[in-house]
Design an enzyme around this catalytic site. Structure first.
Site, PDB file in Angstrom:
ATOM      1  N   LYS A 259      52.992  -5.294  22.462  1.00  0.00           N
ATOM      2  CA  LYS A 259      52.283  -5.279  21.170  1.00  0.00           C
ATOM      3  C   LYS A 259      51.538  -3.952  21.017  1.00  0.00           C
ATOM      4  O   LYS A 259      50.337  -3.851  21.243  1.00  0.00           O
ATOM      5  CB  LYS A 259      51.326  -6.467  21.069  1.00  0.00           C
ATOM      6  CG  LYS A 259      50.848  -6.757  19.639  1.00  0.00           C
ATOM      7  CD  LYS A 259      50.083  -8.059  19.597  1.00  0.00           C
ATOM      8  CE  LYS A 259      49.521  -8.356  18.212  1.00  0.00           C
ATOM      9  NZ  LYS A 259      50.588  -8.644  17.226  1.00  0.00           N
TER      10      LYS A 259
ATOM     11  N   GLU B 115      62.941 -10.553  13.811  1.00  0.00           N
ATOM     12  CA  GLU B 115      61.667 -11.185  13.456  1.00  0.00           C
ATOM     13  C   GLU B 115      61.176 -10.621  12.136  1.00  0.00           C
ATOM     14  O   GLU B 115      61.794  -9.731  11.554  1.00  0.00           O
ATOM     15  CB  GLU B 115      60.628 -10.942  14.554  1.00  0.00           C
ATOM     16  CG  GLU B 115      60.372  -9.473  14.847  1.00  0.00           C
ATOM     17  CD  GLU B 115      59.542  -9.246  16.096  1.00  0.00           C
ATOM     18  OE1 GLU B 115      58.882 -10.180  16.553  1.00  0.00           O
ATOM     19  OE2 GLU B 115      59.541  -8.111  16.614  1.00  0.00           O
TER      20      GLU B 115
ATOM     21  N   ARG C 139      45.395  17.523  23.347  1.00  0.00           N
ATOM     22  CA  ARG C 139      46.684  16.883  23.077  1.00  0.00           C
ATOM     23  C   ARG C 139      47.715  17.311  24.108  1.00  0.00           C
ATOM     24  O   ARG C 139      47.894  18.501  24.368  1.00  0.00           O
ATOM     25  CB  ARG C 139      47.161  17.250  21.674  1.00  0.00           C
ATOM     26  CG  ARG C 139      48.448  16.563  21.250  1.00  0.00           C
ATOM     27  CD  ARG C 139      48.849  16.996  19.850  1.00  0.00           C
ATOM     28  NE  ARG C 139      50.043  16.287  19.396  1.00  0.00           N
ATOM     29  CZ  ARG C 139      51.293  16.665  19.657  1.00  0.00           C
ATOM     30  NH1 ARG C 139      51.506  17.744  20.391  1.00  0.00           N
ATOM     31  NH2 ARG C 139      52.318  15.971  19.196  1.00  0.00           N
TER      32      ARG C 139
ATOM     33  N   ARG D 252      48.683 -11.890  27.044  1.00  0.00           N
ATOM     34  CA  ARG D 252      49.663 -10.958  26.482  1.00  0.00           C
ATOM     35  C   ARG D 252      49.121  -9.538  26.472  1.00  0.00           C
ATOM     36  O   ARG D 252      49.860  -8.576  26.721  1.00  0.00           O
ATOM     37  CB  ARG D 252      50.066 -11.392  25.067  1.00  0.00           C
ATOM     38  CG  ARG D 252      51.181 -10.528  24.488  1.00  0.00           C
ATOM     39  CD  ARG D 252      51.687 -11.057  23.159  1.00  0.00           C
ATOM     40  NE  ARG D 252      50.657 -11.064  22.138  1.00  0.00           N
ATOM     41  CZ  ARG D 252      50.831 -11.558  20.907  1.00  0.00           C
ATOM     42  NH1 ARG D 252      51.995 -12.109  20.582  1.00  0.00           N
ATOM     43  NH2 ARG D 252      49.863 -11.535  20.016  1.00  0.00           N
TER      44      ARG D 252
ATOM     45  N   TYR E 125      47.281  -3.734  21.036  1.00  0.00           N
ATOM     46  CA  TYR E 125      46.279  -4.475  20.271  1.00  0.00           C
ATOM     47  C   TYR E 125      46.577  -5.962  20.293  1.00  0.00           C
ATOM     48  O   TYR E 125      47.666  -6.389  20.662  1.00  0.00           O
ATOM     49  CB  TYR E 125      46.207  -3.960  18.831  1.00  0.00           C
ATOM     50  CG  TYR E 125      47.323  -4.441  17.925  1.00  0.00           C
ATOM     51  CD1 TYR E 125      47.101  -5.462  17.000  1.00  0.00           C
ATOM     52  CD2 TYR E 125      48.599  -3.873  17.994  1.00  0.00           C
ATOM     53  CE1 TYR E 125      48.120  -5.900  16.162  1.00  0.00           C
ATOM     54  CE2 TYR E 125      49.617  -4.299  17.157  1.00  0.00           C
ATOM     55  CZ  TYR E 125      49.376  -5.312  16.249  1.00  0.00           C
ATOM     56  OH  TYR E 125      50.380  -5.749  15.426  1.00  0.00           O
TER      57      TYR E 125
END
Length: 286
Positions: A150, A182, A101, A52, A33
């Protein structure tokens, strides 16, 4: 007011938007995301976020959606349709919904799922927290090893924010092997004299788009930047500290694990960095 969102090529009322229960993001957290800020109806640092995003897709061997080259126009259309002056555009791309799945990746021709929505946040650039500063606690960093991607694996950062809330703080900085990595959703920094110290880029932290811009502006303003590991104790002894993110921009930190920095109020250097970042980002916004 019902928002208009984007799902797999369609602009829809949020009440009509649907994604399969077999989507890999829902079952496996198999998705990436980006969040892009909107100021004055324009997108901040969009090119950096797109770059990114492409890197995240490549690192996970995830198929790039057919609409990838149209993402700027999709963002702009959502901003227009939802009349966003200040706010955020959230984008998520998943490996798709193959139909059942399975731990194994789906066939290569499985279409990615693409979802975008806006969040209206009037006053985003004039946040009260920028004037009062944030209180931070430290927590162990228990995340997986590829934080430079991310992904939507945000359970532990969410737990970290709740730990901070229960402690009467605003957020948490994560610590691994004695060193700060972070924040839960932001990059972390302290200032000593005229020097900014922040952790160097690696797989250990997200390569922040706002981070890159702020460090560039800091160097242009004749501040020294040192990218290295640092401890909570070093940050507590600093003159100032701050975080950066796409949604918070540059936000001062005034307390770390109960220790006030300076006189416990936001310092002048962080305030100036925030001012420079907002001014320059508005000029370059698309």
């Amino acid at each position: 007011m019902t928002r208009t969102v984007y799902v797999n090529g369609e602009y829809l009322p949020e009440t009509e938007a649907k994604v399969s229960i077999f989507d890999r993001a829902f079952l496996m957290a198999d998705g990436v995301y980006e969040v892009t800020s909107v100021l004055d109806g324009k997108l901040i640092d969009f090119a950096g976020h797109a770059k990114r995003l492409e890197r995240s897709l490549n690192e996970l061997d995830m198929r790039k959606p057919d609409c990838f080259d149209d993402l700027l126009e999709i963002h702009r259309e959502l901003v227009r349709l939802n009349d966003i002056d200040e706010g955020l555009v959230y984008l998520q791309i998943t490996r798709g919904a193959p139909g059942d799945r399975d731990f194994a990746f789906p066939p290569e021709d499985t279409a990615p799922t693409v979802v975008l929505f806006t969040q209206n946040k009037p006053g985003l650039a004039d946040s009260p927290a920028a004037k009062t500063g944030m209180k931070i606690i430290s927590v162990d960093d228990l995340r997986w090893g590829r934080r430079d991607i991310k992904t939507v694996q945000l359970l532990y950062p969410s737990l970290g924010k709740m730990m901070a809330k229960k402690a009467g703080a605003d957020d948490a900085w994560m610590v691994q092997d004695g060193f700060v990595t972070e924040g839960t959703s932001n990059n972390a920094y302290f200032i000593k004299g005229n020097k900014i110290v922040t952790r160097a880029l690696s797989n250990d932290i997200l390569h922040g788009i706002t981070r890159a811009a702020v460090l560039r502006f800091a160097r242009e303003a004749q501040m020294e930047v040192e990218e290295r590991n640092f401890t909570i104790a070093e940050a507590q002894a600093a003159d100032e500290a701050f975080i950066t993110s796409a949604s918070a921009f540059v936000m001062p930190v005034v307390e770390i694990d109960g220790v006030a920095l300076g006189d416990g109020t936001p310092g002048k250097r962080v305030a100036r960095l925030r001012e420079i970042y907002l001014d320059e980002s508005r000029k370059a916004a698309v």
